[in-house]
Scaffold this active site. Structure first.
Site, short mmCIF file in Angstrom:
data_model
loop_
_atom_site.label_atom_id
_atom_site.label_comp_id
_atom_site.label_asym_id
_atom_site.label_seq_id
_atom_site.Cartn_x
_atom_site.Cartn_y
_atom_site.Cartn_z
N LYS A 199 0.89 -1.37 0.04
CA LYS A 199 0.07 -0.10 0.03
C LYS A 199 0.96 1.21 0.01
O LYS A 199 1.44 1.53 0.99
CB LYS A 199 -0.87 0.09 1.14
CG LYS A 199 -2.08 1.15 1.02
CD LYS A 199 -2.64 1.58 2.38
CE LYS A 199 -1.96 2.89 3.04
NZ LYS A 199 -1.97 4.07 2.18
N GLY A 252 6.77 4.97 8.64
CA GLY A 252 5.72 6.25 8.77
C GLY A 252 5.91 6.83 10.38
O GLY A 252 7.04 6.82 10.97
N SER A 253 4.98 7.46 10.64
CA SER A 253 4.80 8.18 12.10
C SER A 253 4.90 7.00 13.35
O SER A 253 4.48 6.00 13.11
CB SER A 253 3.70 8.86 12.31
OG SER A 253 2.52 8.43 12.35
N THR A 254 5.47 7.40 14.36
CA THR A 254 5.49 6.62 15.44
C THR A 254 4.02 6.21 15.99
O THR A 254 3.65 5.24 16.48
CB THR A 254 6.25 7.17 16.80
OG1 THR A 254 7.67 7.35 16.29
CG2 THR A 254 6.18 6.34 18.08
N GLY A 257 2.46 3.57 13.92
CA GLY A 257 3.35 2.39 14.31
C GLY A 257 2.83 1.68 15.27
O GLY A 257 2.64 0.35 15.36
N GLU A 274 9.70 1.39 10.83
CA GLU A 274 10.85 2.35 10.57
C GLU A 274 9.87 3.55 10.78
O GLU A 274 9.28 4.23 10.15
CB GLU A 274 11.30 2.49 9.28
CG GLU A 274 12.89 3.18 9.21
CD GLU A 274 12.78 4.81 8.82
OE1 GLU A 274 12.63 5.32 9.86
OE2 GLU A 274 12.46 4.92 7.76
N CYS A 308 13.15 11.10 7.80
CA CYS A 308 13.38 10.94 9.09
C CYS A 308 14.91 10.94 9.81
O CYS A 308 14.87 10.97 10.95
CB CYS A 308 12.83 9.38 9.24
SG CYS A 308 13.78 8.34 8.08
N GLU A 405 8.74 15.64 16.34
CA GLU A 405 9.14 15.69 15.15
C GLU A 405 8.27 16.46 14.09
O GLU A 405 7.15 16.46 14.01
CB GLU A 405 9.26 14.28 14.61
CG GLU A 405 9.70 14.03 13.10
CD GLU A 405 9.50 12.62 12.61
OE1 GLU A 405 10.32 11.98 12.13
OE2 GLU A 405 8.69 11.89 13.13
#
Length: 500
Positions: A199, A252-254, A257, A274, A308, A405
């Site tokens: 995706k 992507g973002s934490t 995740g 990641e 990142c 971030e």
């Protein structure tokens, strides 16, 4: 003062093949067939340089994901992929790399249109880097081996391990490096013998879809790679939750995740992540500023800061702080900001209006808290999503602008005096992705690298070579991509014991 040149005559003309691709019917790639979403729904991909519509995209959801998973499972268990030799997988991967190289100009224009980055970056880095990823991982397809083990228990045994592909993999990739991140995910999974449901990010689906066409041209069997475009809360969530997916790989973002981890509990599928970073860069008093300042400008503002690994927190020894602050501020103001297709552009727009608002709110919040903007500071122009390269000083490590971030062209600078103090500040974060050290003292470099809590440490430069394992500590992720570690992440080890 930074300005934008939006003059149409200064933009690179699009290739006929790009124009044709943009006019294609919205479709998903499932089981070797391009087909509309089952719902019939579509959405638009927009050009971040001016907000215009680029193409209509099929909006896949849980039903489409389920069809794609079924196709991937058939290809893995009973289809031709299950009988494909590792050497044949390697040849297909290499063929795909050659096709990427052959269509590099077309892919570069699609990437720049969709993501916004300068065309010379897409053409000179992202596209050839993606081809190299497939070539590198093709080499590992024939080199994934187990080992024999001497058993100490009584009896006579022949014992060994063997590496097997983990199975059907769901892969969710971000919008900052659309093709490169797809390559980072697809190449090792295919080298290991897995099948994939990919995706792409809803903001940047174009090069993934074109890659799907090249995957078919390279000879991969139907169902080995399935591409479902759609949104995170529909297609992405369906991938994370699906009971017949064996592993999910996400960049992507934490926050997202963590939601994927929760969704994976159902069948305890493997997860690799990641995630975000708030990366420290430490400039020592003996640093070569002729190298450090351009390196920091490049690292901070490349891809509009939507990286990142960007050195978004810069700690500078007090004896050289003013020099570094002035150099970074001058460099930021000198950058040419404009549409990615405009020759000479050094920094393009950010990805979306939403991202632009988030970035500018972080800057405003920092100023309210007492920070000082020495370059940039907000939006550029009224057309497209452009943010001026921004340098902020007078920042404490407790301010949100120094802790959260931002994922935009914003860097914060803080002075320090003692190594112990700067190491404490560098590690005082929820993230642990990367760090930089600028020094000519090799002993200090090694000592500091050992003490910094991050997955990658770069001294006096940076390399993201595909052979180097890459992954973060703390809330920056699980697992490592690239290198042999990146391939082994898509395998499982089986132990076989034979009594003789």
């Amino acid at each position: 003062m930074t300005t934008i040149d939006q003059t149409p005559g200064n933009l690179t003309a699009l290739l006929p093949s790009v124009m044709k691709f943009l006019d294609r019917e919205p479709a998903l790639l499932i089981d070797g067939r391009w087909q509309p979403a089952r719902s019939g729904e579509t959405f638009v991909s927009r050009n971040p340089a001016n907000g215009s519509t680029l193409a209509k995209i099929a909006s896949g959801d849980a039903e489409d994901v389920d069809l794609a998973v079924k196709a991937a499972r058939r290809a893995f268990k009973s289809g031709p992929w299950s009988r494909t030799k590792s050497s044949d997988r390697a040849q297909m991967l290499w063929k795909l790399a050659d096709l990427i190289t052959e269509h590099a100009d077309e892919l570069a224009q699609l990437e720049t249109l969709d993501q916004g980055k300068p065309l010379n970056v897409s053409r000179g880095a992202d596209i050839p880097g993606s081809a190299e990823t497939f070539r590198y991982m093709a080499g590992w397809a024939t080199k994934l081996t187990g080992k024999t083990i001497q058993v100490g228990a009584p009896g006579d045994f022949h014992s060994y391990t063997q590496l097997e592909p983990v199975g059907v993999v769901g892969q969710i990739v971000p919008w900052n490096f659309p093709l490169a991140m797809a390559a980072w995910k697809l190449a090792p999974a295919l080298a290991a013998g897995c099948t994939v449901v990919l995706k792409p990010a809803e903001n940047t689906p174009l090069t993934a879809l074109r890659l799907g066409e090249l995957i078919q041209e390279a000879g991969f069997p139907d169902g080995v790679v399935n591409i479902v475009t759609g949104f995170g809360d529909t297609a992405g969530a369906a991938i994370a939750q699906h009971p017949d997916i064996d592993k999910v790989a996400f960049t992507g973002s934490t926050g997202v995740g963590k939601s994927i981890v929760r969704a994976a509990i159902g069948n305890l599928k493997r997860v690799s992540l990641e995630l975000g970073g708030k990366n420290p860069s430490i400039v020592m008093e003996d640093a070569d500023l002729v190298a450090a300042i351009p390196g920091l400008i490049q690292g901070s503002f490349a891809n509009s800061g939507q990286v990142c690994t960007a050195p978004s927190r810069i700690f500078v020894h007090g004896s050289v702080f003013e020099d570094v602050l002035a150099g970074l501020s001058d460099g930021a103001r000198a950058l040419k900001v404009g549409p990615g297709l405009s020759p000479g552009s050094q920094m393009g727009p950010v990805i979306s209006e939403r991202q632009l608002v988030s970035i500018t709110e972080h800057i405003e919040g920092g100023v309210t808290a007492g920070a000082k903007v020495t370059a940039g500071g907000g939006r550029l122009g009224t057309e497209g999503y452009f943010v001026a390269p921004t340098v902020v000083s007078n920042v404490s490590n407790e301010m949100p602008i120094a802790r959260e971030e931002i994922f935009g062209p914003v860097v914060v600078l803080s002075p320090f005096r003692e190594i112990d103090d700067v190491l404490h500040m560098a590690n005082d974060t929820q993230y642990g992705l990367t760090a930089q050290i600028w020094t000519q003292n090799v002993s200090n470099a090694h000592r500091m690298a050992t003490r910094i809590d991050a997955g990658s440490i770069w001294v006096n430069g940076k390399s993201m070579d595909i052979a180097l394992p890459f992954g973060g500590f703390k809330q920056s992720g699980w697992g490592q991509e690239k290198g042999v570690e990146g391939v082994e992440m898509y395998t499982r080890s089986k132990t076989v014991v034979v009594a003789l």
